[in-house]
Design a protein around this motif. Structure first.
Motif, mmCIF file in Angstrom:
data_model
loop_
_atom_site.group_PDB
_atom_site.id
_atom_site.type_symbol
_atom_site.label_atom_id
_atom_site.label_comp_id
_atom_site.label_asym_id
_atom_site.label_seq_id
_atom_site.Cartn_x
_atom_site.Cartn_y
_atom_site.Cartn_z
ATOM 1 N N ASN A 139 -1.700 9.767 2.387
ATOM 2 C CA ASN A 139 -1.995 8.567 3.155
ATOM 3 C C ASN A 139 -3.221 8.788 4.039
ATOM 4 O O ASN A 139 -4.090 7.911 4.155
ATOM 5 C CB ASN A 139 -0.786 8.188 4.013
ATOM 6 C CG ASN A 139 -0.883 6.792 4.575
ATOM 7 O OD1 ASN A 139 -1.652 5.959 4.101
ATOM 8 N ND2 ASN A 139 -0.107 6.518 5.618
ATOM 9 N N GLU B 173 7.944 13.982 2.434
ATOM 10 C CA GLU B 173 7.330 13.141 3.456
ATOM 11 C C GLU B 173 5.972 13.687 3.878
ATOM 12 O O GLU B 173 5.055 12.917 4.190
ATOM 13 C CB GLU B 173 8.265 13.020 4.655
ATOM 14 C CG GLU B 173 9.532 12.234 4.332
ATOM 15 C CD GLU B 173 10.486 12.120 5.503
ATOM 16 O OE1 GLU B 173 10.271 12.837 6.508
ATOM 17 O OE2 GLU B 173 11.443 11.334 5.415
ATOM 18 N N PHE C 34 3.438 12.678 1.330
ATOM 19 C CA PHE C 34 3.094 11.271 1.513
ATOM 20 C C PHE C 34 2.112 11.110 2.669
ATOM 21 O O PHE C 34 1.102 10.393 2.549
ATOM 22 C CB PHE C 34 4.362 10.457 1.780
ATOM 23 C CG PHE C 34 4.105 8.989 1.986
ATOM 24 C CD1 PHE C 34 4.099 8.113 0.922
ATOM 25 C CD2 PHE C 34 3.863 8.487 3.265
ATOM 26 C CE1 PHE C 34 3.854 6.758 1.103
ATOM 27 C CE2 PHE C 34 3.612 7.132 3.455
ATOM 28 C CZ PHE C 34 3.619 6.266 2.378
ATOM 29 N N ALA C 35 2.400 11.772 3.776
ATOM 30 C CA ALA C 35 1.536 11.660 4.954
ATOM 31 C C ALA C 35 0.143 12.212 4.660
ATOM 32 O O ALA C 35 -0.870 11.627 5.081
ATOM 33 C CB ALA C 35 2.171 12.403 6.134
ATOM 34 N N ARG D 214 0.823 -1.210 0.000
ATOM 35 C CA ARG D 214 0.000 0.000 0.000
ATOM 36 C C ARG D 214 0.861 1.266 0.000
ATOM 37 O O ARG D 214 0.580 2.217 -0.730
ATOM 38 C CB ARG D 214 -0.920 -0.001 1.228
ATOM 39 C CG ARG D 214 -1.841 1.215 1.311
ATOM 40 C CD ARG D 214 -2.698 1.170 2.563
ATOM 41 N NE ARG D 214 -3.527 2.354 2.696
ATOM 42 C CZ ARG D 214 -4.699 2.517 2.124
ATOM 43 N NH1 ARG D 214 -5.204 1.562 1.363
ATOM 44 N NH2 ARG D 214 -5.394 3.640 2.299
ATOM 45 N N ASP D 215 1.938 1.283 0.804
ATOM 46 C CA ASP D 215 2.797 2.464 0.855
ATOM 47 C C ASP D 215 3.451 2.733 -0.500
ATOM 48 O O ASP D 215 3.644 3.895 -0.890
ATOM 49 C CB ASP D 215 3.879 2.285 1.926
ATOM 50 C CG ASP D 215 3.333 2.451 3.335
ATOM 51 O OD1 ASP D 215 2.148 2.840 3.481
ATOM 52 O OD2 ASP D 215 4.079 2.184 4.298
ATOM 53 N N SER D 216 3.786 1.673 -1.219
ATOM 54 C CA SER D 216 4.381 1.858 -2.545
ATOM 55 C C SER D 216 3.356 2.403 -3.536
ATOM 56 O O SER D 216 3.703 3.191 -4.428
ATOM 57 C CB SER D 216 4.938 0.526 -3.058
ATOM 58 O OG SER D 216 5.997 0.075 -2.247
ATOM 59 N N GLN D 217 2.105 1.993 -3.388
ATOM 60 C CA GLN D 217 1.041 2.531 -4.242
ATOM 61 C C GLN D 217 0.887 4.036 -4.009
ATOM 62 O O GLN D 217 0.769 4.815 -4.966
ATOM 63 C CB GLN D 217 -0.275 1.814 -3.945
ATOM 64 C CG GLN D 217 -0.285 0.344 -4.315
ATOM 65 C CD GLN D 217 -1.610 -0.322 -4.010
ATOM 66 O OE1 GLN D 217 -2.663 0.293 -4.089
ATOM 67 N NE2 GLN D 217 -1.564 -1.598 -3.649
ATOM 68 N N ILE D 218 0.905 4.433 -2.745
ATOM 69 C CA ILE D 218 0.769 5.855 -2.420
ATOM 70 C C ILE D 218 1.988 6.624 -2.922
ATOM 71 O O ILE D 218 1.862 7.733 -3.469
ATOM 72 C CB ILE D 218 0.591 6.034 -0.902
ATOM 73 C CG1 ILE D 218 -0.750 5.420 -0.469
ATOM 74 C CG2 ILE D 218 0.661 7.511 -0.509
ATOM 75 C CD1 ILE D 218 -0.961 5.374 1.025
ATOM 76 N N ALA D 219 3.170 6.039 -2.764
ATOM 77 C CA ALA D 219 4.396 6.711 -3.202
ATOM 78 C C ALA D 219 4.375 6.986 -4.698
ATOM 79 O O ALA D 219 4.905 8.000 -5.169
ATOM 80 C CB ALA D 219 5.615 5.866 -2.838
ATOM 81 N N GLU E 245 -7.091 7.009 3.736
ATOM 82 C CA GLU E 245 -7.121 6.114 4.891
ATOM 83 C C GLU E 245 -8.211 5.051 4.792
ATOM 84 O O GLU E 245 -8.023 3.902 5.178
ATOM 85 C CB GLU E 245 -7.291 6.934 6.174
ATOM 86 C CG GLU E 245 -7.264 6.117 7.447
ATOM 87 C CD GLU E 245 -7.385 6.993 8.676
ATOM 88 O OE1 GLU E 245 -7.361 6.437 9.789
ATOM 89 O OE2 GLU E 245 -7.513 8.241 8.536
#
Length: 219
Positions: free
Chosen positions: A161, A154, A157-158, A131-136, A165
């Motif tokens: 994210n 960052e 990204f936050a 999931r984090d890679s998708q958001i990145a 959610e």
């Protein structure tokens, strides 16, 4: 240390040899054997490969990316279409891959044409990513573009994210997807003593049962 001092650091390779009668008649099969050997030897980043491209004016660019698949159709990797590599491939759809496994004293070069894979294939792979890679992938655009600070990256990204959610199926960015390099040639290199390295090159050959011929190259 100056450049002239580097002559004392030469390595005399001697971990293997590469003979025509020992290799597969099919270059993909030979590559997969070497890749499996690299995996078994637990070399660092066995899937890492240098991707060399050139823009419309012939100016070269190289970077390290990860191999994400290899089959009879070609070699697969993924990227932002608006990145430098994406712009290069749009203007000049040819590239070369270089795998280098120093612990085995081996390298493989693969040259060919490159095209985008289908949107369906890219989407399917995107949803297999963490999931984090998708958001990145959404945040890191334009890839290679200038950003004021690490903190700003960052924060972006936050923020995204947090916005996503409660989204379980994050949509793939339209500017992100996969490429397939379709090989025109392969070259397998094995380090040998006294710089008399073994180099075997596979080239297309319609007269061969396998569709390839093998040539030995001078070191």
């Amino acid at each position: 240390m100056s450049v002239k001092d580097l002559s004392e650091l030469r390595q005399n390779y001697g971990k293997g040899s590469l003979q025509v009668h020992d290799v597969s008649a099919d270059p993909l099969d030979q590559f997969l054997k070497w890749l499996d050997h690299a995996l078994q030897a637990q070399v660092t980043e066995p899937y890492a490969m240098t991707l060399a491209t050139a823009d419309g004016n012939g100016r070269p660019h190289a970077r390290t990316v990860l191999l994400r698949g290899a089959d009879a159709s070609g070699f697969y990797f993924y990227s932002n279409y608006n990145s430098q590599k994406g712009q290069d491939l749009a203007a000049n759809p040819y590239a070369e891959l270089l795998f280098f496994w120093p612990a085995l004293e081996q390298q493989v070069r693969i040259h060919g044409s490159v095209e985008r894979i289908s949107e369906q294939e890219s989407t399917a792979y995107y949803h297999k990513r963490p999931r984090d890679s998708q958001i990145a992938a959404h945040v890191s655009t334009p890839q290679s573009g200038i950003i004021e600070s690490r903190e700003l990256l960052e924060q972006r990204f936050a923020d995204l994210n947090r916005q996503l959610e409660h989204i379980t199926n994050i949509e793939k960015p339209v500017f992100w997807g996969g490429y397939c390099l379709k090989p025109y040639s392969y070259e397998f290199w094995q380090g040998r003593p006294n710089r008399l390295h073994d180099r075997l090159k596979y080239l297309p050959d319609d007269s061969s049962d396998t569709g390839w011929r093998i040539e030995r190259l001078m070191p």
